[in-house]
Write a protein that holds these residues in place. Structure first.
Motif, PDB file in Angstrom:
ATOM      1  N   TRP A   1      14.753  34.073 -14.027  1.00 44.12           N
ATOM      2  CA  TRP A   1      14.770  32.825 -14.800  1.00 44.12           C
ATOM      3  C   TRP A   1      16.048  32.731 -15.625  1.00 44.12           C
ATOM      4  O   TRP A   1      16.672  31.668 -15.700  1.00 44.12           O
ATOM      5  CB  TRP A   1      13.534  32.773 -15.700  1.00 44.12           C
ATOM      6  CG  TRP A   1      13.411  31.515 -16.519  1.00 44.12           C
ATOM      7  CD1 TRP A   1      12.788  30.355 -16.157  1.00 44.12           C
ATOM      8  CD2 TRP A   1      13.906  31.299 -17.859  1.00 44.12           C
ATOM      9  NE1 TRP A   1      12.878  29.429 -17.177  1.00 44.12           N
ATOM     10  CE2 TRP A   1      13.557  29.987 -18.234  1.00 44.12           C
ATOM     11  CE3 TRP A   1      14.614  32.095 -18.765  1.00 44.12           C
ATOM     12  CZ2 TRP A   1      13.890  29.444 -19.480  1.00 44.12           C
ATOM     13  CZ3 TRP A   1      14.959  31.558 -20.006  1.00 44.12           C
ATOM     14  CH2 TRP A   1      14.593  30.242 -20.352  1.00 44.12           C
TER      15      TRP A   1
ATOM     16  N   ALA B   1      11.311  28.894  -9.488  1.00 45.62           N
ATOM     17  CA  ALA B   1       9.859  28.763  -9.353  1.00 45.62           C
ATOM     18  C   ALA B   1       9.281  30.096  -8.893  1.00 45.62           C
ATOM     19  O   ALA B   1       9.421  30.461  -7.721  1.00 45.62           O
ATOM     20  CB  ALA B   1       9.507  27.665  -8.352  1.00 45.62           C
TER      21      ALA B   1
ATOM     22  N   GLU C   1       2.599  32.139  -8.575  1.00 48.36           N
ATOM     23  CA  GLU C   1       1.535  32.242  -9.580  1.00 48.36           C
ATOM     24  C   GLU C   1       1.079  33.679  -9.760  1.00 48.36           C
ATOM     25  O   GLU C   1       0.831  34.126 -10.887  1.00 48.36           O
ATOM     26  CB  GLU C   1       0.343  31.363  -9.173  1.00 48.36           C
ATOM     27  CG  GLU C   1       0.581  29.870  -9.342  1.00 48.36           C
ATOM     28  CD  GLU C   1      -0.670  29.059  -9.036  1.00 48.36           C
ATOM     29  OE1 GLU C   1      -1.780  29.662  -9.042  1.00 48.36           O
ATOM     30  OE2 GLU C   1      -0.549  27.863  -8.786  1.00 48.36           O
TER      31      GLU C   1
ATOM     32  N   ASP D   1      -0.977  24.735 -23.853  1.00 48.54           N
ATOM     33  CA  ASP D   1      -1.052  24.040 -22.570  1.00 48.54           C
ATOM     34  C   ASP D   1       0.282  24.049 -21.826  1.00 48.54           C
ATOM     35  O   ASP D   1       0.452  23.338 -20.835  1.00 48.54           O
ATOM     36  CB  ASP D   1      -1.543  22.601 -22.761  1.00 48.54           C
ATOM     37  CG  ASP D   1      -0.611  21.787 -23.658  1.00 48.54           C
ATOM     38  OD1 ASP D   1       0.320  22.370 -24.251  1.00 48.54           O
ATOM     39  OD2 ASP D   1      -0.818  20.561 -23.765  1.00 48.54           O
ATOM     40  N   ALA D   2       1.230  24.851 -22.296  1.00 51.37           N
ATOM     41  CA  ALA D   2       2.525  24.961 -21.611  1.00 51.37           C
ATOM     42  C   ALA D   2       2.322  25.637 -20.253  1.00 51.37           C
ATOM     43  O   ALA D   2       1.384  26.423 -20.075  1.00 51.37           O
ATOM     44  CB  ALA D   2       3.503  25.772 -22.451  1.00 51.37           C
ATOM     45  N   PRO D   3       3.182  25.345 -19.282  1.00 53.11           N
ATOM     46  CA  PRO D   3       3.084  26.030 -17.991  1.00 53.11           C
ATOM     47  C   PRO D   3       3.127  27.548 -18.177  1.00 53.11           C
ATOM     48  O   PRO D   3       3.762  28.054 -19.116  1.00 53.11           O
ATOM     49  CB  PRO D   3       4.324  25.533 -17.229  1.00 53.11           C
ATOM     50  CG  PRO D   3       4.660  24.218 -17.863  1.00 53.11           C
ATOM     51  CD  PRO D   3       4.286  24.360 -19.313  1.00 53.11           C
ATOM     52  N   ALA D   4       2.470  28.266 -17.277  1.00 49.25           N
ATOM     53  CA  ALA D   4       2.367  29.725 -17.406  1.00 49.25           C
ATOM     54  C   ALA D   4       3.740  30.383 -17.483  1.00 49.25           C
ATOM     55  O   ALA D   4       3.948  31.324 -18.260  1.00 49.25           O
ATOM     56  CB  ALA D   4       1.572  30.293 -16.233  1.00 49.25           C
ATOM     57  N   LEU D   5       4.704  29.895 -16.695  1.00 50.18           N
ATOM     58  CA  LEU D   5       6.037  30.500 -16.723  1.00 50.18           C
ATOM     59  C   LEU D   5       6.685  30.291 -18.091  1.00 50.18           C
ATOM     60  O   LEU D   5       7.306  31.204 -18.639  1.00 50.18           O
ATOM     61  CB  LEU D   5       6.919  29.912 -15.627  1.00 50.18           C
ATOM     62  CG  LEU D   5       8.355  30.466 -15.567  1.00 50.18           C
ATOM     63  CD1 LEU D   5       8.359  31.980 -15.365  1.00 50.18           C
ATOM     64  CD2 LEU D   5       9.151  29.772 -14.456  1.00 50.18           C
ATOM     65  N   ASP D   6       6.522  29.094 -18.666  1.00 48.04           N
ATOM     66  CA  ASP D   6       7.079  28.831 -19.999  1.00 48.04           C
ATOM     67  C   ASP D   6       6.456  29.754 -21.046  1.00 48.04           C
ATOM     68  O   ASP D   6       7.145  30.251 -21.950  1.00 48.04           O
ATOM     69  CB  ASP D   6       6.846  27.372 -20.406  1.00 48.04           C
ATOM     70  CG  ASP D   6       7.795  26.412 -19.702  1.00 48.04           C
ATOM     71  OD1 ASP D   6       8.592  26.873 -18.853  1.00 48.04           O
ATOM     72  OD2 ASP D   6       7.736  25.195 -19.979  1.00 48.04           O
ATOM     73  N   ARG D   7       5.143  29.985 -20.933  1.00 50.86           N
ATOM     74  CA  ARG D   7       4.476  30.863 -21.892  1.00 50.86           C
ATOM     75  C   ARG D   7       4.998  32.294 -21.764  1.00 50.86           C
ATOM     76  O   ARG D   7       5.221  32.995 -22.757  1.00 50.86           O
ATOM     77  CB  ARG D   7       2.957  30.826 -21.700  1.00 50.86           C
ATOM     78  CG  ARG D   7       2.331  29.526 -22.201  1.00 50.86           C
ATOM     79  CD  ARG D   7       0.811  29.577 -22.204  1.00 50.86           C
ATOM     80  NE  ARG D   7       0.257  29.433 -20.874  1.00 50.86           N
ATOM     81  CZ  ARG D   7      -0.402  30.364 -20.214  1.00 50.86           C
ATOM     82  NH1 ARG D   7      -0.592  31.563 -20.769  1.00 50.86           N
ATOM     83  NH2 ARG D   7      -0.873  30.134 -19.009  1.00 50.86           N
TER      84      ARG D   7
END
Length: 200
Positions: free
Chosen positions: A128, A139, A142, A177-183
């Motif tokens: 990233w 990307a 998951e 509720d942020a996308p998992a990658l952002d978290r």
């Protein structure tokens, strides 16, 4: 019993990202504080070797050292060498034996299972970093992100969100509720909205 994560997709993604790094961007900033893109690539080179040794439990004489992050140490042939190192890293962690017993990486003794999770996290998070520093899309799978969160979240909680020296900086707030990658990125001390400014 859950199966061990496969590092190959993350390793191949990293290699593809590095293939698109132009020479004139090596001094560009990255989401890692005070770390240029060249220095980050040197770090990826070092960690790919360190965690391959960790998987095989074939450690260098004198023990292991933390991977450097020094652009001046980047080998001249890194563009051909690094994809080979990343392939070897992924192959080493496909052995069930890699995930058992004790090993060492970066000067730290740790269980093989934990070392494999650290290696996955390094590939995903630094992938990233490289993508953001060079304006490339990113990307992760998951299952990769879930594996990283399962390692990072408890580690961050134990540190009180203050970061872990040698692994990542103080956590950055992120919406639930942020996308998992952002978290994941925020937990490792990075701003998920970071950009380097205009990419030449």
């Amino acid at each position: 019993m859950t199966s061990n994560p496969d590092l190959l997709p993350a390793a191949q993604r990293m290699a593809a990202l590095l293939a698109n790094v132009p020479d004139h961007r090596l001094d560009a900033p990255t989401p890692c504080a005070d770390t240029s893109l060249g220095a980050l690539i040197d770090h990826v080179s070092g960690l790919s070797l360190a965690f391959t040794w960790a998987a095989a439990k074939d450690l260098p004489e004198g023990g292991t050292q933390p991977p450097s992050a020094d652009a001046s140490s980047l080998p001249p042939d890194w563009r051909t060498r690094l994809p080979e190192q990343l392939d070897a890293l992924a192959a080493a962690w496909r052995s069930p034996d890699a995930w058992s017993g004790m090993t060492a990486a970066g000067g730290v003794d740790l269980p093989g299972e934990e070392a494999g999770k650290v290696a996955m996290n390094e590939l995903v998070v630094h992938g990233w970093d490289v993508a953001r520093a060079t304006g490339q899309s990113y990307a992760a799978g998951e299952d990769e992100i879930e594996s990283c969160l399962a390692f990072v979240a408890p580690t961050v909680e134990q540190s009180g969100g203050k970061g872990v020296p040698g692994l990542f900086g103080p956590a950055v707030p992120a919406p639930d509720d942020a996308p998992a990658l952002d978290r994941l990125i925020a937990m490792t001390g990075r701003d998920p909205s970071w950009t380097p400014g205009p990419v030449r």
